[in-house]
Design a protein around this motif. Structure first.
Motif, PDB file in Angstrom:
ATOM      1  N   LYS A   1      37.043  35.323  42.278  1.00 42.66           N
ATOM      2  CA  LYS A   1      37.085  35.888  43.631  1.00 42.66           C
ATOM      3  C   LYS A   1      38.318  36.776  43.813  1.00 42.66           C
ATOM      4  O   LYS A   1      38.248  37.803  44.498  1.00 42.66           O
ATOM      5  CB  LYS A   1      37.059  34.780  44.697  1.00 42.66           C
ATOM      6  CG  LYS A   1      35.740  33.999  44.752  1.00 42.66           C
ATOM      7  CD  LYS A   1      34.534  34.903  44.954  1.00 42.66           C
ATOM      8  CE  LYS A   1      34.345  35.334  46.367  1.00 42.66           C
ATOM      9  NZ  LYS A   1      33.120  36.108  46.611  1.00 42.66           N
ATOM     10  N   LYS A   2      39.426  36.430  43.194  1.00 44.02           N
ATOM     11  CA  LYS A   2      40.624  37.272  43.272  1.00 44.02           C
ATOM     12  C   LYS A   2      40.377  38.621  42.628  1.00 44.02           C
ATOM     13  O   LYS A   2      40.741  39.666  43.185  1.00 44.02           O
ATOM     14  CB  LYS A   2      41.814  36.585  42.583  1.00 44.02           C
ATOM     15  CG  LYS A   2      42.434  35.457  43.363  1.00 44.02           C
ATOM     16  CD  LYS A   2      43.598  34.889  42.566  1.00 44.02           C
ATOM     17  CE  LYS A   2      44.273  33.747  43.241  1.00 44.02           C
ATOM     18  NZ  LYS A   2      45.366  33.197  42.417  1.00 44.02           N
ATOM     19  N   VAL A   3      39.761  38.608  41.452  1.00 43.35           N
ATOM     20  CA  VAL A   3      39.459  39.859  40.748  1.00 43.35           C
ATOM     21  C   VAL A   3      38.473  40.680  41.564  1.00 43.35           C
ATOM     22  O   VAL A   3      38.637  41.893  41.727  1.00 43.35           O
ATOM     23  CB  VAL A   3      38.910  39.570  39.329  1.00 43.35           C
ATOM     24  CG1 VAL A   3      38.345  40.833  38.690  1.00 43.35           C
ATOM     25  CG2 VAL A   3      39.996  38.957  38.461  1.00 43.35           C
TER      26      VAL A   3
ATOM     27  N   ILE B   1      37.912  30.674  41.708  1.00 46.21           N
ATOM     28  CA  ILE B   1      38.980  31.269  42.516  1.00 46.21           C
ATOM     29  C   ILE B   1      39.503  32.533  41.844  1.00 46.21           C
ATOM     30  O   ILE B   1      39.696  33.568  42.497  1.00 46.21           O
ATOM     31  CB  ILE B   1      40.113  30.254  42.770  1.00 46.21           C
ATOM     32  CG1 ILE B   1      39.627  29.148  43.715  1.00 46.21           C
ATOM     33  CG2 ILE B   1      41.361  30.941  43.322  1.00 46.21           C
ATOM     34  CD1 ILE B   1      40.579  27.971  43.835  1.00 46.21           C
ATOM     35  N   GLU B   2      39.735  32.466  40.535  1.00 48.99           N
ATOM     36  CA  GLU B   2      40.207  33.649  39.805  1.00 48.99           C
ATOM     37  C   GLU B   2      39.175  34.771  39.871  1.00 48.99           C
ATOM     38  O   GLU B   2      39.534  35.936  40.044  1.00 48.99           O
ATOM     39  CB  GLU B   2      40.537  33.293  38.354  1.00 48.99           C
ATOM     40  CG  GLU B   2      41.801  32.466  38.209  1.00 48.99           C
ATOM     41  CD  GLU B   2      43.021  33.118  38.842  1.00 48.99           C
ATOM     42  OE1 GLU B   2      43.262  34.323  38.624  1.00 48.99           O
ATOM     43  OE2 GLU B   2      43.738  32.420  39.582  1.00 48.99           O
TER      44      GLU B   2
ATOM     45  N   ASN C   1      38.035  40.630  44.775  1.00 49.00           N
ATOM     46  CA  ASN C   1      38.740  41.158  45.940  1.00 49.00           C
ATOM     47  C   ASN C   1      39.634  42.333  45.555  1.00 49.00           C
ATOM     48  O   ASN C   1      39.669  43.352  46.260  1.00 49.00           O
ATOM     49  CB  ASN C   1      39.567  40.051  46.600  1.00 49.00           C
ATOM     50  CG  ASN C   1      40.113  40.477  47.940  1.00 49.00           C
ATOM     51  OD1 ASN C   1      39.423  41.088  48.737  1.00 49.00           O
ATOM     52  ND2 ASN C   1      41.374  40.166  48.175  1.00 49.00           N
ATOM     53  N   LYS C   2      40.320  42.221  44.419  1.00 44.13           N
ATOM     54  CA  LYS C   2      41.188  43.308  43.968  1.00 44.13           C
ATOM     55  C   LYS C   2      40.365  44.550  43.664  1.00 44.13           C
ATOM     56  O   LYS C   2      40.744  45.665  44.042  1.00 44.13           O
ATOM     57  CB  LYS C   2      41.969  42.876  42.726  1.00 44.13           C
ATOM     58  CG  LYS C   2      42.954  43.891  42.239  1.00 44.13           C
ATOM     59  CD  LYS C   2      43.748  43.372  41.057  1.00 44.13           C
ATOM     60  CE  LYS C   2      44.747  44.409  40.603  1.00 44.13           C
ATOM     61  NZ  LYS C   2      45.522  43.948  39.458  1.00 44.13           N
TER      62      LYS C   2
END
Length: 121
Positions: free
Chosen positions: A106-108, A103-104, A110-111
């Motif tokens: 994917k967040k990075v 999840i982390e 996406n950012k």
């Protein structure tokens, strides 16, 4: 009158059980949650044991921290609406950490994509 006191005490115990459950599922220490709530760990321990009622602001902070509704913590909804809690049932602690790491990631990702898109426009 005595029956209503028993009901309140039982509700406090159930709230404490749900909070402890959320901590265990998220693998969050009591100290970390107490720090987030800005309360002493012994106070959180009393809440979890049902010997101290949870204050409104504490309830809201707990719900926000675990991304669940206050109704779930209060026992008004039996199932957590926390997608992670639902999806991770039955996984080992190591598998749960892998999911959180993904999840982390994917967040990075996406950012970085958003930054790239912003620079291109």
């Amino acid at each position: 009158m005595a029956d209503s006191n028993i009901d309140v005490l039982e509700m406090q115990k159930q709230i404490g059980i749900r909070i402890r459950y959320l901590q265990e599922e998220a693998e969050i220490s009591q100290a970390k949650l107490a720090d987030h709530l800005n309360i002493n760990r012994s106070v959180l321990n009393r809440i979890e044991n049902g010997t101290r009622s949870v204050r409104d602001i504490e309830l809201i902070k707990i719900a926000d921290f675990f991304k669940v509704t206050t109704d779930y913590i209060l026992g008004r909804h039996l199932e957590s609406n926390n997608l992670y809690v639902q999806a991770s049932r039955g996984l080992t602690p190591e598998q749960k950490r892998d999911v959180l790491d993904y999840i982390e990631f994917k967040k990075v990702q996406n950012k970085n994509r958003q930054l790239s898109d912003h620079h291109l426009s």
